[in-house]
Design a protein around this motif. Structure first.
Motif, mmCIF file in Angstrom:
data_model
loop_
_atom_site.group_PDB
_atom_site.id
_atom_site.type_symbol
_atom_site.label_atom_id
_atom_site.label_comp_id
_atom_site.label_asym_id
_atom_site.label_seq_id
_atom_site.Cartn_x
_atom_site.Cartn_y
_atom_site.Cartn_z
ATOM 1 N N ASP A 152 0.840 -1.197 0.000
ATOM 2 C CA ASP A 152 0.000 0.000 0.000
ATOM 3 C C ASP A 152 0.877 1.249 0.000
ATOM 4 O O ASP A 152 1.605 1.504 0.971
ATOM 5 C CB ASP A 152 -0.891 -0.017 1.245
ATOM 6 C CG ASP A 152 -1.826 1.184 1.312
ATOM 7 O OD1 ASP A 152 -1.841 1.985 0.355
ATOM 8 O OD2 ASP A 152 -2.528 1.321 2.328
ATOM 9 N N PRO A 153 0.847 2.079 -1.065
ATOM 10 C CA PRO A 153 1.687 3.286 -1.103
ATOM 11 C C PRO A 153 1.380 4.252 0.037
ATOM 12 O O PRO A 153 2.282 4.881 0.583
ATOM 13 C CB PRO A 153 1.352 3.907 -2.462
ATOM 14 C CG PRO A 153 0.811 2.788 -3.287
ATOM 15 C CD PRO A 153 0.105 1.889 -2.321
ATOM 16 N N ALA A 154 0.105 4.376 0.403
ATOM 17 C CA ALA A 154 -0.264 5.276 1.490
ATOM 18 C C ALA A 154 0.323 4.800 2.811
ATOM 19 O O ALA A 154 0.736 5.611 3.655
ATOM 20 C CB ALA A 154 -1.782 5.392 1.587
ATOM 21 N N ALA A 155 0.374 3.492 3.001
ATOM 22 C CA ALA A 155 0.941 2.946 4.235
ATOM 23 C C ALA A 155 2.437 3.228 4.304
ATOM 24 O O ALA A 155 2.969 3.549 5.384
ATOM 25 C CB ALA A 155 0.678 1.447 4.316
ATOM 26 N N ALA B 217 3.980 5.790 2.869
ATOM 27 C CA ALA B 217 4.108 7.228 3.127
ATOM 28 C C ALA B 217 3.892 7.519 4.605
ATOM 29 O O ALA B 217 4.606 8.338 5.199
ATOM 30 C CB ALA B 217 3.124 8.007 2.273
ATOM 31 N N ALA B 218 2.917 6.857 5.213
ATOM 32 C CA ALA B 218 2.658 7.063 6.631
ATOM 33 C C ALA B 218 3.836 6.623 7.479
ATOM 34 O O ALA B 218 4.171 7.264 8.487
ATOM 35 C CB ALA B 218 1.394 6.303 7.044
ATOM 36 N N ARG C 36 6.637 9.317 7.190
ATOM 37 C CA ARG C 36 6.323 10.671 7.660
ATOM 38 C C ARG C 36 7.017 10.971 8.993
ATOM 39 O O ARG C 36 7.079 10.125 9.884
ATOM 40 C CB ARG C 36 4.814 10.833 7.796
ATOM 41 C CG ARG C 36 4.349 12.267 8.020
ATOM 42 C CD ARG C 36 2.862 12.407 7.798
ATOM 43 N NE ARG C 36 2.523 12.259 6.366
ATOM 44 C CZ ARG C 36 1.792 11.268 5.874
ATOM 45 N NH1 ARG C 36 1.315 10.333 6.676
ATOM 46 N NH2 ARG C 36 1.525 11.213 4.581
ATOM 47 N N GLN D 65 7.908 3.727 -6.086
ATOM 48 C CA GLN D 65 7.018 3.825 -4.928
ATOM 49 C C GLN D 65 7.718 4.530 -3.770
ATOM 50 O O GLN D 65 7.110 5.357 -3.076
ATOM 51 C CB GLN D 65 6.559 2.447 -4.485
ATOM 52 C CG GLN D 65 5.592 2.498 -3.303
ATOM 53 C CD GLN D 65 5.197 1.126 -2.789
ATOM 54 O OE1 GLN D 65 5.578 0.112 -3.359
ATOM 55 N NE2 GLN D 65 4.442 1.097 -1.710
ATOM 56 N N ALA E 288 6.391 7.929 -2.141
ATOM 57 C CA ALA E 288 6.027 7.934 -0.725
ATOM 58 C C ALA E 288 6.820 8.986 0.047
ATOM 59 O O ALA E 288 6.282 9.660 0.930
ATOM 60 C CB ALA E 288 6.257 6.550 -0.121
ATOM 61 N N GLN F 258 5.235 12.287 -0.744
ATOM 62 C CA GLN F 258 3.935 12.399 -0.077
ATOM 63 C C GLN F 258 4.102 12.632 1.420
ATOM 64 O O GLN F 258 3.325 13.378 2.027
ATOM 65 C CB GLN F 258 3.120 11.124 -0.319
ATOM 66 C CG GLN F 258 1.714 11.164 0.271
ATOM 67 C CD GLN F 258 0.934 9.887 -0.031
ATOM 68 O OE1 GLN F 258 1.261 9.139 -0.944
ATOM 69 N NE2 GLN F 258 -0.100 9.629 0.762
ATOM 70 N N ALA F 259 5.132 12.027 2.009
ATOM 71 C CA ALA F 259 5.352 12.141 3.441
ATOM 72 C C ALA F 259 6.096 13.421 3.819
ATOM 73 O O ALA F 259 6.223 13.737 5.004
ATOM 74 C CB ALA F 259 6.142 10.939 3.943
#
Length: 215
Positions: A53-56, A58-59, A62, A91, A95, A98-99
């Motif tokens: 999961d790319p969002a995971a 990035a999280a 962060r 990725q 990420a 994004q972060a």
């Protein structure tokens, strides 16, 4: 510094982790299997797979000051190694942006270094077929990074032979050309590779550039 190390249990990743912790950095170590990671007050282990999961991802990144990527897409025998490696680094870059992590240090390969103008190591006759996919992948990653303007990235290519050895802290740095000694050999220990990478983390000298090292 507060950094993320992707691939912390790999051949290079282990040496980089040890060097970073010994210098007092706080490391979030990312690996598929974190059971092999040592216990250390400065270490936070996170089990994760690049390609998920790319969002995971990035999280997870962060709040850190830099990402060190020593990503291995399943090893030299992966039939899709080139494509999987390029996708994985894409990725990681996405990420990090994004972060809001400003810096990315990439554990690169030696195959894309030049032995003469326009002649790279991996394009020479006799380059081992078993390493070609990985070498081509890291050349692709480097070429993509050269168009990257948002992240402050650095890409460290080792000498032709990256071997277990001693941490001496004594080596030469270069740019896009393969470094060789008086005998025509190109060697560096994985321990000294880690020294150079953490040096770059602490005192950036190769912003948006590839550099290399050898004895």
């Amino acid at each position: 510094m507060n950094i993320v190390l992707i691939g912390a249990t790999g051949y290079v990743g282990r040496a980089v982790l040890e060097e970073a912790l010994n210098r007092g950095h706080r490391v979030t170590a990312v690996a598929r299997n974190v059971d092999a990671l040592p216990a250390h007050a400065g270490l936070t282990a996170k089990a994760a797979s690049i390609g998920g999961d790319p969002a995971a991802l990035a999280a997870l990144l962060r709040g850190h000051e830099a990402v060190i990527a020593s990503f291995n897409a399943g090893g030299w025998k992966n039939p899709n190694l080139r494509a999987d490696t390029v996708a994985g680094y894409a990725q990681i870059v996405a990420a990090a942006k994004q972060a809001g992590v400003p810096r990315l240090l990439v554990v690169g390969g030696a195959g894309s270094l030049e032995i003469a103008p326009g002649q790279q190591v991996l394009d020479q006759p006799g380059f081992p077929d078993e390493y070609r996919g990985g070498a081509e992948a890291m050349r692709d990653v480097l070429n993509t990074l050269r168009d990257e303007r948002e992240l402050d990235w650095s890409f460290l290519s080792p000498a032709a032979h990256l071997v277990p050895g001693e941490r001496t802290g004594r080596f030469r740095l270069g740019g896009d050309q393969l470094l060789v000694d008086a005998n025509g050999d190109s060697n560096i220990s994985v321990q000294d590779y880690a020294v150079a990478l953490i040096d770059e983390l602490e005192q950036p000298a190769h912003s948006r550039r590839r550099f290399t090292l050898a004895y």
